[in-house]
Enzyme design. Structure first.
Site, mmCIF file in Angstrom:
data_model
loop_
_atom_site.group_PDB
_atom_site.id
_atom_site.type_symbol
_atom_site.label_atom_id
_atom_site.label_comp_id
_atom_site.label_asym_id
_atom_site.label_seq_id
_atom_site.Cartn_x
_atom_site.Cartn_y
_atom_site.Cartn_z
ATOM 1 N N ARG A 11 0.852 -1.172 0.000
ATOM 2 C CA ARG A 11 0.000 0.000 0.000
ATOM 3 C C ARG A 11 0.900 1.238 0.000
ATOM 4 O O ARG A 11 2.112 1.131 0.239
ATOM 5 C CB ARG A 11 -0.895 -0.007 1.229
ATOM 6 C CG ARG A 11 -1.878 -1.159 1.253
ATOM 7 C CD ARG A 11 -2.497 -1.318 2.625
ATOM 8 N NE ARG A 11 -3.158 -0.103 3.063
ATOM 9 C CZ ARG A 11 -3.388 0.208 4.344
ATOM 10 N NH1 ARG A 11 -3.002 -0.609 5.298
ATOM 11 N NH2 ARG A 11 -4.011 1.309 4.660
ATOM 12 N N SER A 13 0.401 4.164 1.818
ATOM 13 C CA SER A 13 0.406 5.039 2.984
ATOM 14 C C SER A 13 1.832 5.134 3.514
ATOM 15 O O SER A 13 2.677 4.264 3.239
ATOM 16 C CB SER A 13 -0.512 4.477 4.071
ATOM 17 O OG SER A 13 0.052 3.302 4.638
ATOM 18 N N LYS A 83 -2.188 -7.508 12.018
ATOM 19 C CA LYS A 83 -3.569 -7.317 12.486
ATOM 20 C C LYS A 83 -4.538 -7.130 11.321
ATOM 21 O O LYS A 83 -5.749 -7.241 11.517
ATOM 22 C CB LYS A 83 -3.653 -6.132 13.454
ATOM 23 C CG LYS A 83 -3.444 -4.751 12.856
ATOM 24 C CD LYS A 83 -3.523 -3.703 13.950
ATOM 25 C CE LYS A 83 -3.271 -2.302 13.403
ATOM 26 N NZ LYS A 83 -4.266 -1.857 12.433
ATOM 27 N N ASP A 84 -4.015 -6.855 10.114
ATOM 28 C CA ASP A 84 -4.881 -6.694 8.944
ATOM 29 C C ASP A 84 -5.004 -7.971 8.123
ATOM 30 O O ASP A 84 -5.738 -8.003 7.128
ATOM 31 C CB ASP A 84 -4.331 -5.582 8.023
ATOM 32 C CG ASP A 84 -4.365 -4.222 8.679
ATOM 33 O OD1 ASP A 84 -5.276 -3.988 9.501
ATOM 34 O OD2 ASP A 84 -3.491 -3.391 8.368
ATOM 35 N N LEU A 130 -13.567 -1.164 16.537
ATOM 36 C CA LEU A 130 -14.630 -1.587 17.441
ATOM 37 C C LEU A 130 -14.049 -2.183 18.724
ATOM 38 O O LEU A 130 -14.643 -2.096 19.792
ATOM 39 C CB LEU A 130 -15.528 -2.618 16.756
ATOM 40 C CG LEU A 130 -16.355 -2.133 15.559
ATOM 41 C CD1 LEU A 130 -17.208 -3.285 15.018
ATOM 42 C CD2 LEU A 130 -17.239 -0.967 15.941
ATOM 43 N N ARG A 131 -12.886 -2.812 18.609
ATOM 44 C CA ARG A 131 -12.218 -3.380 19.796
ATOM 45 C C ARG A 131 -11.854 -2.274 20.787
ATOM 46 O O ARG A 131 -12.111 -2.397 21.995
ATOM 47 C CB ARG A 131 -10.945 -4.120 19.351
ATOM 48 C CG ARG A 131 -10.059 -4.604 20.490
ATOM 49 C CD ARG A 131 -8.736 -5.137 19.941
ATOM 50 N NE ARG A 131 -7.995 -4.117 19.196
ATOM 51 C CZ ARG A 131 -7.233 -3.186 19.756
ATOM 52 N NH1 ARG A 131 -7.097 -3.143 21.064
ATOM 53 N NH2 ARG A 131 -6.581 -2.295 19.014
ATOM 54 N N ARG A 132 -11.273 -1.179 20.269
ATOM 55 C CA ARG A 132 -10.927 -0.074 21.172
ATOM 56 C C ARG A 132 -12.186 0.597 21.700
ATOM 57 O O ARG A 132 -12.270 0.964 22.869
ATOM 58 C CB ARG A 132 -10.053 0.941 20.430
ATOM 59 C CG ARG A 132 -8.681 0.397 20.073
ATOM 60 C CD ARG A 132 -7.903 1.383 19.222
ATOM 61 N NE ARG A 132 -6.632 0.817 18.792
ATOM 62 C CZ ARG A 132 -6.109 0.982 17.587
ATOM 63 N NH1 ARG A 132 -6.747 1.704 16.681
ATOM 64 N NH2 ARG A 132 -4.960 0.439 17.282
ATOM 65 N N ARG A 149 -11.067 7.553 10.582
ATOM 66 C CA ARG A 149 -10.403 6.763 9.547
ATOM 67 C C ARG A 149 -9.246 7.555 8.949
ATOM 68 O O ARG A 149 -9.053 8.726 9.202
ATOM 69 C CB ARG A 149 -11.405 6.391 8.453
ATOM 70 C CG ARG A 149 -12.493 5.401 8.864
ATOM 71 C CD ARG A 149 -11.977 3.969 8.935
ATOM 72 N NE ARG A 149 -11.081 3.664 7.846
ATOM 73 C CZ ARG A 149 -11.474 3.355 6.599
ATOM 74 N NH1 ARG A 149 -12.758 3.314 6.319
ATOM 75 N NH2 ARG A 149 -10.595 3.077 5.667
ATOM 76 N N GLY A 150 -8.490 6.894 8.076
ATOM 77 C CA GLY A 150 -7.386 7.545 7.385
ATOM 78 C C GLY A 150 -6.047 7.055 7.909
ATOM 79 O O GLY A 150 -5.974 6.306 8.886
ATOM 80 N N ASN A 151 -4.978 7.481 7.225
ATOM 81 C CA ASN A 151 -3.656 7.041 7.652
ATOM 82 C C ASN A 151 -3.221 7.809 8.905
ATOM 83 O O ASN A 151 -3.929 8.701 9.393
ATOM 84 C CB ASN A 151 -2.650 7.172 6.510
ATOM 85 C CG ASN A 151 -2.504 8.606 6.043
ATOM 86 O OD1 ASN A 151 -2.459 9.529 6.848
ATOM 87 N ND2 ASN A 151 -2.433 8.806 4.733
ATOM 88 N N VAL A 152 -2.072 7.448 9.426
ATOM 89 C CA VAL A 152 -1.621 8.019 10.695
ATOM 90 C C VAL A 152 -1.542 9.537 10.630
ATOM 91 O O VAL A 152 -2.013 10.250 11.528
ATOM 92 C CB VAL A 152 -0.247 7.420 11.094
ATOM 93 C CG1 VAL A 152 0.319 8.149 12.312
ATOM 94 C CG2 VAL A 152 -0.383 5.933 11.381
ATOM 95 N N THR A 154 -3.140 11.615 8.697
ATOM 96 C CA THR A 154 -4.480 12.189 8.613
ATOM 97 C C THR A 154 -5.140 12.207 9.983
ATOM 98 O O THR A 154 -5.783 13.194 10.371
ATOM 99 C CB THR A 154 -5.341 11.361 7.638
ATOM 100 O OG1 THR A 154 -4.729 11.391 6.343
ATOM 101 C CG2 THR A 154 -6.757 11.921 7.545
ATOM 102 N N ARG A 155 -4.989 11.137 10.721
ATOM 103 C CA ARG A 155 -5.623 11.066 12.041
ATOM 104 C C ARG A 155 -5.011 12.091 12.991
ATOM 105 O O ARG A 155 -5.719 12.749 13.752
ATOM 106 C CB ARG A 155 -5.480 9.646 12.610
ATOM 107 C CG ARG A 155 -6.196 8.611 11.769
ATOM 108 C CD ARG A 155 -6.140 7.230 12.411
ATOM 109 N NE ARG A 155 -6.381 6.182 11.434
ATOM 110 C CZ ARG A 155 -6.659 4.930 11.736
ATOM 111 N NH1 ARG A 155 -6.741 4.560 12.997
ATOM 112 N NH2 ARG A 155 -6.852 4.025 10.791
ATOM 113 N N CYS A 242 -11.023 -8.961 10.776
ATOM 114 C CA CYS A 242 -10.037 -7.987 11.241
ATOM 115 C C CYS A 242 -10.708 -6.840 11.991
ATOM 116 O O CYS A 242 -10.067 -6.122 12.728
ATOM 117 C CB CYS A 242 -9.258 -7.417 10.057
ATOM 118 S SG CYS A 242 -8.481 -8.677 9.042
#
Length: 311
Positions: A11, A13, A83-84, A130-132, A149-152, A154-155, A242
């Site tokens: 990817r 990102s 994790k993905d 959802l886990r967090r 959402r979004g990459n690091v 962006t967040r 995931c």
């Protein structure tokens, strides 16, 4: 003559490119004469940014296009955040190596508050998981949790723009991108049990390519592989994807493993926890045993409700 050139599908990102570049550098250092090229691709998970992950199909959201490139021969291997990685691989593909794990913990990031406990009532917290969300809601039902959402980058930008009082991210991604200074608190497993495989990198490859498999095999980390295998075995028995509120975290002391697991509802109203211990050599069996214990407590009904809400 051994393979002299490898193509890594990745990817685009910043974090994915860091991970692919990391593997490229390690492979080239291990195998003099080998050249490694990156093939940048865009996945469905990178395109759909305005919808919570659980609603756009969690399984394989970030890996399908990379797998297609390998099956078509345009790439030899792909580097993933474990994790993905879905529990099942397409025919012809499999996991060639799991690298040494960075911290699997979640990170609390805020410009105003030093810790989760310092957040005032009603504070707005961003997360895509959802886990967090489940664990935060259970611990602090007064918080307002919104999808992020979004990459690091962006967040972090959304946090800095004032959209959130705090955000929760994987500590490993922040550290790999040089943002360690943004971490106000690493959340302990008691506060936020990590995602299955979080912090570990995996390399997927074609199973009919023994030369590529031999090249990447030297990157395998035995301890991380055992830990992630136990966590993934638990998730596999739970039939988790995931993007579901399932957490799993294995630790090793000597030849013994402790594996903790969690299944909960996204609003934190129902949270099941359990753990098992046993020999590292029985990692996958421990994962299955823990999943069975959680299912006996009612995990199946919780997950059915989650899948029903997001189908």
């Amino acid at each position: 003559m051994p393979k002299q050139h490898l193509v890594i599908a990745t990817r685009q990102s910043a974090l994915a490119l860091w991970q692919a570049e990391h593997v490229k550098q390690r492979l080239e250092a291990l195998h003099p004469g080998l050249t490694v090229e990156l093939l940048g691709l865009t996945t469905k998970g990178d395109i759909i940014l305005d919808t919570p992950l659980a609603k756009v199909g969690g399984k394989g959201l970030f890996v399908k296009e990379l797998e297609t490139a390998m099956l078509e021969g345009r790439a030899d291997i792909a580097v993933h955040s474990m994790k993905d990685v879905p529990m099942e691989f397409p025919p012809g593909l499999g996991l060639g190596a799991i690298l040494e794990r960075e911290t699997p913990m979640d990170a609390f990031v805020s410009n105003q508050y030093a810790s989760l406990d310092e957040l005032p009532e009603g504070a707005v917290v961003g997360t895509s998981s959802l886990r967090r969300q489940c664990q935060l809601s259970e611990r602090r039902p007064d918080l307002k949790i919104l999808s992020l959402r979004g990459n690091v980058n962006t967040r972090l930008a959304k946090l800095d723009a004032g959209d959130f009082d705090a955000i929760i991210l994987a500590a490993s991604g922040l550290k790999r991108l040089g943002f360690s200074g943004r971490i106000r608190e690493e959340l302990t497993p008691e506060v936020s049990l990590p995602a299955v495989g979080q912090g570990a990198l995996g390399i997927e490859c074609r199973l009919d390519d023994p030369e590529a498999m031999a090249l990447i095999a030297q990157l395998q980390d035995a301890e991380t592989t055992a830990r992630v295998s136990a966590e993934r075995a638990m998730n596999h028995r739970l039939q988790g994807g995931c993007q579901v509120p399932i957490a799993g975290y294995a630790e090793i002391t000597g030849d013994q493993m402790r594996l903790r697991g969690l299944v909960g509802s996204p609003d934190g109203a129902q949270v099941l926890r359990d753990e098992v211990e046993g020999p590292v050599a029985a990692a996958e069996a421990l994962g299955t045993e823990l999943a069975e214990r959680l299912l006996q407590q009612g995990a199946g009904k919780i997950l059915e409700a989650v899948y029903g809400n997001h189908s």
